[in-house]
Every structure is written in C-alpha cells, then in structure tokens.
Design an enzyme around this catalytic site. Structure first.
Site, mmCIF file in Angstrom:
data_model
loop_
_atom_site.group_PDB
_atom_site.id
_atom_site.type_symbol
_atom_site.label_atom_id
_atom_site.label_comp_id
_atom_site.label_asym_id
_atom_site.label_seq_id
_atom_site.Cartn_x
_atom_site.Cartn_y
_atom_site.Cartn_z
ATOM 1 N N ARG A 73 34.000 13.261 21.994
ATOM 2 C CA ARG A 73 34.113 14.411 22.703
ATOM 3 C C ARG A 73 33.086 14.140 24.134
ATOM 4 O O ARG A 73 32.677 13.374 24.299
ATOM 5 C CB ARG A 73 33.163 15.390 21.986
ATOM 6 C CG ARG A 73 31.836 14.986 21.566
ATOM 7 C CD ARG A 73 31.152 15.325 20.254
ATOM 8 N NE ARG A 73 31.960 15.306 19.192
ATOM 9 C CZ ARG A 73 31.788 15.307 17.926
ATOM 10 N NH1 ARG A 73 30.481 15.776 17.663
ATOM 11 N NH2 ARG A 73 32.456 15.104 16.915
ATOM 12 N N ASP A 85 24.399 20.833 20.059
ATOM 13 C CA ASP A 85 23.959 21.112 18.796
ATOM 14 C C ASP A 85 22.613 22.084 18.781
ATOM 15 O O ASP A 85 21.694 21.309 19.362
ATOM 16 C CB ASP A 85 23.834 20.225 17.769
ATOM 17 C CG ASP A 85 25.215 19.560 17.433
ATOM 18 O OD1 ASP A 85 26.172 20.323 17.322
ATOM 19 O OD2 ASP A 85 25.333 18.381 16.950
ATOM 20 N N ASP A 105 28.814 17.401 23.472
ATOM 21 C CA ASP A 105 28.376 18.020 22.204
ATOM 22 C C ASP A 105 27.162 18.620 22.170
ATOM 23 O O ASP A 105 26.119 17.652 22.409
ATOM 24 C CB ASP A 105 28.648 17.312 21.124
ATOM 25 C CG ASP A 105 28.419 17.899 19.716
ATOM 26 O OD1 ASP A 105 28.653 18.939 19.607
ATOM 27 O OD2 ASP A 105 28.009 17.143 18.719
ATOM 28 N N ARG A 128 35.580 20.230 26.435
ATOM 29 C CA ARG A 128 35.391 19.979 24.954
ATOM 30 C C ARG A 128 36.572 20.428 24.444
ATOM 31 O O ARG A 128 37.005 21.533 24.383
ATOM 32 C CB ARG A 128 33.980 20.567 24.936
ATOM 33 C CG ARG A 128 33.902 20.510 22.888
ATOM 34 C CD ARG A 128 33.508 19.019 22.582
ATOM 35 N NE ARG A 128 33.622 19.090 21.088
ATOM 36 C CZ ARG A 128 32.633 19.415 20.373
ATOM 37 N NH1 ARG A 128 31.461 19.555 20.779
ATOM 38 N NH2 ARG A 128 32.769 18.951 19.147
#
Length: 158
Positions: free
Chosen positions: A90, A95, A93, A81
């Site tokens: 990307r 989160d 990712d 990344r």
C-alpha cells in the site's frame, strides 16, 4: 478524545507518504496532532512487497470514532490507496489503534483496540517510544507487551 493512529506504507516513497499523512492529520477539522513517533522500518507481516515504513501518532479529537476512521480513509484515498486484496502492499495505511480507553466492536469496519496491535512490533515499538505505560484495553501495558514481539525485526530510521 485522545486517540492513537498507526501509519504505514511500502509503495512509492514510503517515508514521504508517512510524513505527509502526519501533516494531513493535523489538517483534519476536529483533530489536533499531539505527537508522533520516529519512523521505523519493518518487513511485511502476512503480506509481500518491500519493507514498510511505520509510525504512530497521538491525536486529540472531537470526532466520533467512526468519523475519525472516515477521515483516515480520506487521507489514504488522497494517496491513491487501493485494496485489491487483504494485506496488499500500500501507498498508505492508517489504522485507528485506540480511541481513548473505549472498546468498540462494530465489525467488520470498526474494531478498537485494533485487533492485532498487541502482536505487532511495528505498532508496539513506536507506541513504547511515546507512551510505554499506555494501556491497551484487554491486553495490558505497551511496555509489558513489547517483549512478546521481540522476534519481529524493526529498525528506527528517523
């Protein structure tokens, strides 16, 4: 602590990257993968590049929110990344969407609930698949928020 992780990718083999991230989550000490959504395809929002592949996962963790976020960043790094600019395409990712029912405002690096999750079909649709009654603190139930993102194209792919 029950926590929810958003996973997305749009570079390389995005589906394989998302599936690998799920596997790697299960390897993190102090994290137990409880369940994962289907994979979904969505167009980039506030970004460019190829369509994204997205999913969400529920984990049980003994880690603090900050330690869990660091583990997520480690998985991203293992996938190469890079963060050349905000919302860049990307390889992966991850989160931290929700950390139990806590509200954490340790800006800019740790904001829980994730600040835009209630505005994103790529988060709400996979969450609704697994937990439509899940409450997003300060926003409401996932199922009640889903109609607000009905204009965002999303397709279940796996």
């Amino acid at each position: 602590m029950s926590s929810w992780i958003g996973i997305g990718a749009n570079l390389g083999d995005a589906s394989a990257n998302v599936l690998d991230a799920l596997e790697r989550l299960a390897w993190v000490p102090g994290v137990r993968l409880l369940r994962a959504s289907s994979l979904y395809r969505t167009a980039p929002i506030d970004s460019s590049g190829a369509d994204y592949v997205n999913a969400v996962a529920e984990v049980d963790t003994s880690l603090s929110a900050r330690a869990l976020l660091a583990a997520l960043h480690g998985i991203e790094q293992a996938h190469g990344r890079e963060r050349p600019y905000r919302n860049a395409p990307r390889t992966l990712d991850l989160d931290l969407l929700l950390y139990d029912d806590e509200v954490i405002a340790d800006a800019p690096s740790l904001l829980v609930p994730h600040p835009r999750m209630h505005e994103r079909a790529f988060v709400l649709a996979p969450l609704a698949e697994l937990a439509p009654g899940l409450l997003i603190p300060g926003r409401g139930r996932v199922a009640d928020l889903l109609p607000g993102v009905a204009d965002q194209a999303i397709e279940k792919i796996r």
